[in-house]
Design a protein around this motif. Structure first.
Motif, PDB file in Angstrom:
ATOM      1  N   SER A   1      -7.116  -5.928   3.351  1.00  0.00           N
ATOM      2  CA  SER A   1      -8.340  -6.588   2.843  1.00  0.00           C
ATOM      3  C   SER A   1      -9.114  -7.401   3.681  1.00  0.00           C
ATOM      4  N   TYR A   2      -8.311  -8.332   4.248  1.00  0.00           N
ATOM      5  CA  TYR A   2      -8.722  -9.617   5.043  1.00  0.00           C
ATOM      6  C   TYR A   2      -9.522  -8.961   6.273  1.00  0.00           C
TER       7      TYR A   2
ATOM      8  N   TYR B   1     -12.494  -4.333   0.781  1.00  0.00           N
ATOM      9  CA  TYR B   1     -12.092  -5.731   0.920  1.00  0.00           C
ATOM     10  C   TYR B   1     -12.147  -6.399  -0.334  1.00  0.00           C
ATOM     11  N   ILE B   2     -12.329  -5.844  -1.389  1.00  0.00           N
ATOM     12  CA  ILE B   2     -12.071  -6.459  -2.866  1.00  0.00           C
ATOM     13  C   ILE B   2     -10.612  -6.351  -3.159  1.00  0.00           C
TER      14      ILE B   2
ATOM     15  N   GLN C   1      -8.031  -2.282  -3.867  1.00  0.00           N
ATOM     16  CA  GLN C   1      -7.062  -1.885  -2.721  1.00  0.00           C
ATOM     17  C   GLN C   1      -5.896  -0.964  -3.574  1.00  0.00           C
ATOM     18  N   PRO C   2      -5.127  -1.550  -4.444  1.00  0.00           N
ATOM     19  CA  PRO C   2      -4.004  -0.573  -5.032  1.00  0.00           C
ATOM     20  C   PRO C   2      -4.735   0.667  -5.630  1.00  0.00           C
ATOM     21  N   LEU C   3      -5.975   0.441  -6.301  1.00  0.00           N
ATOM     22  CA  LEU C   3      -6.477   1.619  -6.928  1.00  0.00           C
ATOM     23  C   LEU C   3      -6.684   2.865  -5.849  1.00  0.00           C
TER      24      LEU C   3
ATOM     25  N   SER D   1       0.715  -1.334   0.053  1.00  0.00           N
ATOM     26  CA  SER D   1       0.034   0.099   0.143  1.00  0.00           C
ATOM     27  C   SER D   1       0.797   1.123  -0.041  1.00  0.00           C
ATOM     28  N   LEU D   2       1.985   1.233   0.790  1.00  0.00           N
ATOM     29  CA  LEU D   2       2.750   2.414   0.875  1.00  0.00           C
ATOM     30  C   LEU D   2       3.423   2.745  -0.653  1.00  0.00           C
ATOM     31  N   TRP D   3       3.983   1.483  -1.308  1.00  0.00           N
ATOM     32  CA  TRP D   3       4.494   1.707  -2.582  1.00  0.00           C
ATOM     33  C   TRP D   3       3.449   2.467  -3.646  1.00  0.00           C
TER      34      TRP D   3
END
Length: 114
Positions: free
Chosen positions: A72-73, A91-92, A96-98, A29-31
């Motif tokens: 997400s989990y 949680y999909i 998440q990256p979007l 997520s940070l990257w």
């Protein structure tokens, strides 16, 4: 971008072995967040030059950043399945990256005054 791809494959390998790695998920997520910030390179350049102004987008950007960094989990274990879109989007795994990139873009726009 190479760093996020290698982190993604490490995360997939951990998931295949049955390990849920919060550290790798937050690192990915940070990257992606940094990638979102770099997409707004003009705003980043203006910020480096000392031209910044915090706008009203700052609060939603911080909230989205915090929420999108939660793996997400955890969302599934907290809320289950079948909730409204605004909870379900967290949680999909493919969204998440979007959300991370969007939060990076919103964050840099909110402090550059654009």
């Amino acid at each position: 971008m190479h760093l996020s791809i290698s982190t993604y494959w490490d995360l997939k390998e951990a998931e295949d072995n049955g390990v849920l790695s919060t550290t790798l998920s937050i690192k990915l997520s940070l990257w992606v967040f940094v990638f979102g910030v770099l997409l707004e390179w003009k705003s980043l350049k203006r910020l480096i030059q000392g031209q910044f102004k915090i706008t009203w987008l700052f609060i939603p950007a911080i909230i989205l950043t915090v929420l999108s960094f939660i793996p997400s989990y955890h969302w599934v274990s907290w809320f289950g399945v079948g909730y409204p879109f605004f909870i379900e989007m967290f949680y999909i795994p493919k969204t998440q990256p979007l959300l991370d990139a969007a939060s990076g873009i919103l964050f840099i726009r909110s402090i550059s005054g654009e």
